[in-house]
Motif scaffolding. Structure first.
Motif, PDB file in Angstrom:
ATOM      1  N   ARG A  95      15.093  -4.156   1.723  1.00 42.36           N
ATOM      2  CA  ARG A  95      14.525  -2.758   1.551  1.00 42.36           C
ATOM      3  C   ARG A  95      14.290  -2.335   0.300  1.00 42.36           C
ATOM      4  NH1 ARG A  95      17.777   0.891   5.460  1.00 42.36           N
ATOM      5  NH2 ARG A  95      16.727  -0.325   7.307  1.00 42.36           N
ATOM      6  N   ALA A 135      13.223   1.707  -1.640  1.00 48.62           N
ATOM      7  CA  ALA A 135      12.786   3.032  -1.439  1.00 48.62           C
ATOM      8  C   ALA A 135      11.370   3.297  -2.029  1.00 48.62           C
ATOM      9  CB  ALA A 135      13.982   4.069  -2.259  1.00 48.62           C
ATOM     10  N   ARG A 141       8.991   1.217  -2.352  1.00 44.36           N
ATOM     11  CA  ARG A 141       7.750   0.503  -1.735  1.00 44.36           C
ATOM     12  C   ARG A 141       7.802   0.271  -0.169  1.00 44.36           C
ATOM     13  NH1 ARG A 141       6.568   1.036  -6.257  1.00 44.36           N
ATOM     14  NH2 ARG A 141       6.017  -0.407  -8.080  1.00 44.36           N
ATOM     15  N   SER A 142       6.749   0.316   0.334  1.00 48.20           N
ATOM     16  CA  SER A 142       6.592  -0.019   1.727  1.00 48.20           C
ATOM     17  C   SER A 142       6.803  -1.138   2.199  1.00 48.20           C
ATOM     18  CB  SER A 142       5.163   0.445   2.195  1.00 48.20           C
ATOM     19  OG  SER A 142       4.110  -0.578   2.065  1.00 48.20           O
ATOM     20  N   VAL A 143       7.011  -1.581   3.494  1.00 48.76           N
ATOM     21  CA  VAL A 143       7.281  -2.432   4.044  1.00 48.76           C
ATOM     22  C   VAL A 143       6.029  -3.735   3.748  1.00 48.76           C
ATOM     23  CG1 VAL A 143       7.660  -3.953   6.077  1.00 48.76           C
ATOM     24  CG2 VAL A 143       8.799  -1.968   5.726  1.00 48.76           C
ATOM     25  N   ASN A 144       4.809  -3.012   4.012  1.00 48.57           N
ATOM     26  CA  ASN A 144       3.631  -3.823   3.646  1.00 48.57           C
ATOM     27  C   ASN A 144       3.658  -4.358   2.295  1.00 48.57           C
ATOM     28  OD1 ASN A 144       2.696  -3.894   6.388  1.00 48.57           O
ATOM     29  ND2 ASN A 144       1.456  -1.901   5.915  1.00 48.57           N
ATOM     30  N   ARG A 200       7.696  -8.717   8.808  1.00 47.37           N
ATOM     31  CA  ARG A 200       7.611  -7.337   8.426  1.00 47.37           C
ATOM     32  C   ARG A 200       8.417  -6.645   9.761  1.00 47.37           C
ATOM     33  NH1 ARG A 200       2.118  -8.636   6.801  1.00 47.37           N
ATOM     34  NH2 ARG A 200       1.679  -7.782   5.016  1.00 47.37           N
ATOM     35  N   TYR A 201       9.285  -5.654   9.352  1.00 41.95           N
ATOM     36  CA  TYR A 201       9.883  -4.780  10.394  1.00 41.95           C
ATOM     37  C   TYR A 201       9.739  -3.469  10.087  1.00 41.95           C
ATOM     38  CZ  TYR A 201      11.996  -9.396  11.667  1.00 41.95           C
ATOM     39  OH  TYR A 201      12.054 -10.534  12.074  1.00 41.95           O
ATOM     40  N   SER A 202       8.554  -3.020  10.204  1.00 44.58           N
ATOM     41  CA  SER A 202       8.346  -1.817   9.942  1.00 44.58           C
ATOM     42  C   SER A 202       9.086  -0.535  10.550  1.00 44.58           C
ATOM     43  CB  SER A 202       7.008  -1.187   9.909  1.00 44.58           C
ATOM     44  OG  SER A 202       5.961  -2.015   9.319  1.00 44.58           O
ATOM     45  N   SER A 211      12.158  -0.602  11.683  1.00 42.83           N
ATOM     46  CA  SER A 211      13.481  -0.799  10.809  1.00 42.83           C
ATOM     47  C   SER A 211      13.412  -0.628   9.501  1.00 42.83           C
ATOM     48  CB  SER A 211      14.371  -2.039  11.292  1.00 42.83           C
ATOM     49  OG  SER A 211      14.479  -2.019  12.654  1.00 42.83           O
ATOM     50  N   ASN A 212      12.260  -0.583   9.009  1.00 40.38           N
ATOM     51  CA  ASN A 212      11.985  -0.493   7.416  1.00 40.38           C
ATOM     52  C   ASN A 212      12.500  -1.473   6.503  1.00 40.38           C
ATOM     53  OD1 ASN A 212      11.047   0.748   4.965  1.00 40.38           O
ATOM     54  ND2 ASN A 212      12.744   2.069   4.693  1.00 40.38           N
ATOM     55  N   PHE A 213      12.499  -2.914   6.843  1.00 42.77           N
ATOM     56  CA  PHE A 213      12.770  -3.710   6.045  1.00 42.77           C
ATOM     57  C   PHE A 213      11.890  -5.031   6.019  1.00 42.77           C
ATOM     58  CE2 PHE A 213      14.981  -5.099   9.892  1.00 42.77           C
ATOM     59  CZ  PHE A 213      14.945  -6.575   9.688  1.00 42.77           C
TER      60      PHE A 213
END
Length: 189
Positions: free
Chosen positions: A147, A149, A151-154, A170-172, A174-176
């Motif tokens: 993860r 902070a 940068r986005s998951v994408n 991509r696990y949007s 769960s943000n990782f």
């Protein structure tokens, strides 16, 4: 021309050259390593683990050679934090992580959520979630869940997938992002 703008030009040139040669049958390992060539004679990985409180800012490769002590430290850092079990991390995974980090042009370290998982830990996680693979590459020390902070998951997934060196999930929710050195593939949203 500033050093920073020179680095951007070099990366763009490298990406263009890579795109032109991506159809060649180069081994998967060299594709991630190719993205790191623009970083000079060193390769570095930066991570922290909120679960253990540990930080890692490690040069692990200098002038064509992996540093054995650094790799041991990286493997220890990426251990199964639940059991303390350590397994030698696959260098291809470290290279993918470092290459993606370089492509995002950031200084922030990755937050490591999961590196190596013992079979027992993987089975326990699998019993709690349908998203955990029975034969997860985490059990071979060939995967990391990360993860950032800033940068986005994408954004993270695009950087990792552009290496074309392994799997990117991509696990949007769960943000990782999952990065591994297995077959080239992507999944998730």
């Amino acid at each position: 021309m500033t050093e920073q703008s020179f680095a951007k030009i070099s990366r763009r040139s490298l990406l263009g050259a890579f795109a032109a040669t991506v159809v060649t049958a180069a081994p998967t390992y060299t594709k991630a390593a190719g993205f790191l060539r623009s970083s000079g004679d060193i390769r570095r990985i930066k991570m922290y683990n909120a679960r253990t409180g540990e930080n890692l800012d490690m040069i692990y490769w200098i002038e064509g050679e992996y540093l054995a002590d650094a790799l041991t430290e990286i493997s220890t850092f990426m251990r199964d934090w639940r059991s303390g079990a350590v397994k030698q991390v696959d260098l291809r995974t470290v290279d993918i992580m470092a290459a993606a980090h370089n492509l995002m042009e950031i200084k922030e370290p990755y937050m490591l959520l999961s590196g190596y998982r013992s079979p027992q830990t993987n089975a326990m996680l699998r019993s709690r979630s349908s998203g955990v693979a029975k034969n997860s590459l985490h059990m071979k020390a060939q995967a990391a869940d990360l993860r950032l902070a800033s940068r986005s998951v994408n954004q993270m997934a695009r950087a990792a997938a552009s290496c074309r060196a392994g799997g990117v999930g991509r696990y949007s929710g769960s943000n990782f992002v999952h990065m591994d050195c297995g077959p080239v593939r992507t999944w998730g949203a």
